[in-house]
Enzyme design. Structure first.
Site, short mmCIF file in Angstrom:
data_model
loop_
_atom_site.label_atom_id
_atom_site.label_comp_id
_atom_site.label_asym_id
_atom_site.label_seq_id
_atom_site.Cartn_x
_atom_site.Cartn_y
_atom_site.Cartn_z
N GLN A 12 3.58 29.95 2.14
CA GLN A 12 3.78 28.52 2.40
C GLN A 12 3.82 28.21 3.90
O GLN A 12 3.04 27.39 4.41
CB GLN A 12 5.11 28.06 1.77
CG GLN A 12 5.52 26.66 2.20
CD GLN A 12 6.91 26.27 1.75
OE1 GLN A 12 7.04 25.51 0.80
NE2 GLN A 12 7.95 26.75 2.42
N SER A 127 16.92 33.62 8.11
CA SER A 127 17.15 32.77 6.93
C SER A 127 18.61 32.39 6.76
O SER A 127 19.51 33.18 7.04
CB SER A 127 16.70 33.54 5.69
OG SER A 127 17.18 32.92 4.52
N GLU A 129 19.98 32.43 4.09
CA GLU A 129 20.49 33.37 3.09
C GLU A 129 21.40 34.41 3.76
O GLU A 129 22.24 35.02 3.10
CB GLU A 129 19.31 34.04 2.38
CG GLU A 129 19.63 34.88 1.18
CD GLU A 129 20.13 34.13 -0.06
OE1 GLU A 129 19.98 32.89 -0.11
OE2 GLU A 129 20.70 34.77 -0.95
N TYR A 151 17.88 40.78 -0.21
CA TYR A 151 17.03 40.00 0.71
C TYR A 151 17.85 39.56 1.93
O TYR A 151 17.41 39.72 3.08
CB TYR A 151 16.47 38.78 -0.03
CG TYR A 151 15.82 37.75 0.88
CD1 TYR A 151 14.52 37.92 1.33
CD2 TYR A 151 16.53 36.61 1.30
CE1 TYR A 151 13.92 36.97 2.17
CE2 TYR A 151 15.94 35.67 2.13
CZ TYR A 151 14.64 35.85 2.56
OH TYR A 151 14.06 34.92 3.39
#
Ligand code: NAP
Ligand code: F7E
Length: 328
Positions: A12, A127, A129, A151
């Site tokens: 993306q 990120s 995250e 991740y």
């Protein structure tokens, strides 16, 4: 003409960033992995100016060859295994690509740069995250990292390795701590695109319902086109640094569902959404909301697309795509 190398160009963000840089007059090289990768065609169709180089983040020598071919002024390391749910099932592979892959790309950049280690500017796709079990709300560059997935752990490794290369070698290396960003180009495994696609199909009579996991999770969702602009701005700054990139708003999956279904004239979606425990995660990130003050003040970055505009854009694009597929 400045030259850029993008890893993850088939993803993306890679597609949006390649468009942005070509529009600014860059010569753009995109790293594509694997033998006969089907997404190579996607890049060639959607962003025809990109020059493809082959390589894999787990293979340092392939990255060094890519650096020699591209001879870049700027490297954007976007390549990763990026689907959080998948990272529990493939923790080692995720660590090798999303974590050690950063070290490989930093090392390829360092070795290519020779004596002038500030010659090539480096961007690392960190990120939100990494904040995981959040220790502060909202989250800023100073917030303690507490990743909740393999991740997230791999991204923390890449983040600190980027800082370490900046501090050890004086490289112009920046880490963008990007909160969730979405678009019609988002992979269909991620929740926003999964919903926009299903809503389009339900409204066209092609699907009956959608199965989802935790509807109470909250994310700070922005538009990917806005976020790649922040990446570019980081590499134009006088020195490398770390920046949170976020809208500063958080919304639940339920709110996303409200706007998405309303777009196709459905006000009550309760019978169309099935909660399926298969989509629950072993550990969840419940509340992400970013403080992008530093990016706003130091880079002049501002998000342009609001949350309702983003949801509407995604549903409309999926309606067009599903109508085209159904008409074939
Ligand atoms: P994406 O759509 O999943 O794209 C990931 C890219 O990485 C793809 O081009 C993929 O290539 C490539 N890749 C995977 N394994 C590779 C390997 N071994 N060697 C070389 N390339 C490999 O991800 P995205 O949403 O564009 O995100 C871009 C980056 O930002 C990722 O690092 C992601 O972790 C990070 N990030 C994303 C978000 C977000 O909300 N989107 C937020 C924060 C950070 P194939 O097409 O061949 O698989
Ligand atoms: O999940 C919940 C799920 O997979 C968002 C990546 O780009 O952003 C992305 O990671 C939330 C989670 O994105 C389903 O439990 C409910 O709480 O869309 P997602 P993510 O995990 O936030 C970060 C910033 C990255 O860096 C990553 O690379 O939605 N959820 N039901 C679901 N999620 C999915 N995928 N599918 C469901 O059915």
């Amino acid at each position: 003409m400045p030259r850029a190398l993008i890893t993850g160009v088939t993803g993306q963000d890679g597609l949006y960033l390649a468009e942005l840089l070509l529009g600014k007059g860059y010569e753009v090289f995109g790293l594509v992995r694997g033998q006969n990768n089907p997404k190579r065609e996607l890049v060639e169709q959607q962003v025809p100016g990109v020059q493809i180089v082959t390589g894999d983040l787990t293979d340092l020598s392939s990255l060094m060859r890519a650096m020699t071919t591209a001879a870049p002024d700027e490297v954007y390391n976007l390549g990763a295994i990026s689907f959080v749910a998948y990272s529990w099932e493939n923790a080692r592979l995720t660590s090798e690509v999303t974590g050690l892959g950063v070290l490989n790309m930093l090392e390829a950049t360092r070795l290519y740069s020779g004596d002038d280690l500030s010659r090539v500017r480096f961007y690392q796709a960190s990120s939100s995250e990494m904040f995981g079990k959040v220790q502060q709300v909202p989250q800023s560059e100073a917030t303690l990292l507490w990743p909740r997935s393999p991740y997230g752990v791999a991204k923390v490794y890449g983040h600190y390795m980027t800082i370490n290369y900046r501090e050890s070698y004086g490289m112009h290396a920046s880490s963008g701590i990007l909160f969730n960003h979405e678009s019609p180009r988002r992979g269909p495994e991620f929740v926003t695109r999964k919903i926009s696609r299903a809503v389009a199909r339900i409204s066209l009579g092609l699907q009956d319902s959608i199965s989802l996991g935790n509807l109470d999770a909250k994310r700070d969702w922005g538009f990917a086109g806005d976020y790649v602009d922040a990446m570019w701005r980081m590499l134009q700054a006088p020195a490398g640094d770390d920046y949170v990139v976020a809208t500063g708003e958080t919304h639940s999956i339920r709110e996303y569902l409200d706007i998405a279904f309303a777009r196709v004239g459905i006000d009550d979606w309760s019978d169309l959404v099935v909660v399926d425990p298969r989509f629950f995660r072993p550990a969840e990130v419940d509340l992400l909301i970013g403080d992008a003050t530093k990016a706003r003040t130091e880079l002049g970055w501002e998000p342009q697309v609001s949350f309702p505009e983003l949801v509407t854009m995604m549903v409309d694009a999926d309606l067009d795509e599903q109508r085209a597929l159904a008409g074939r």
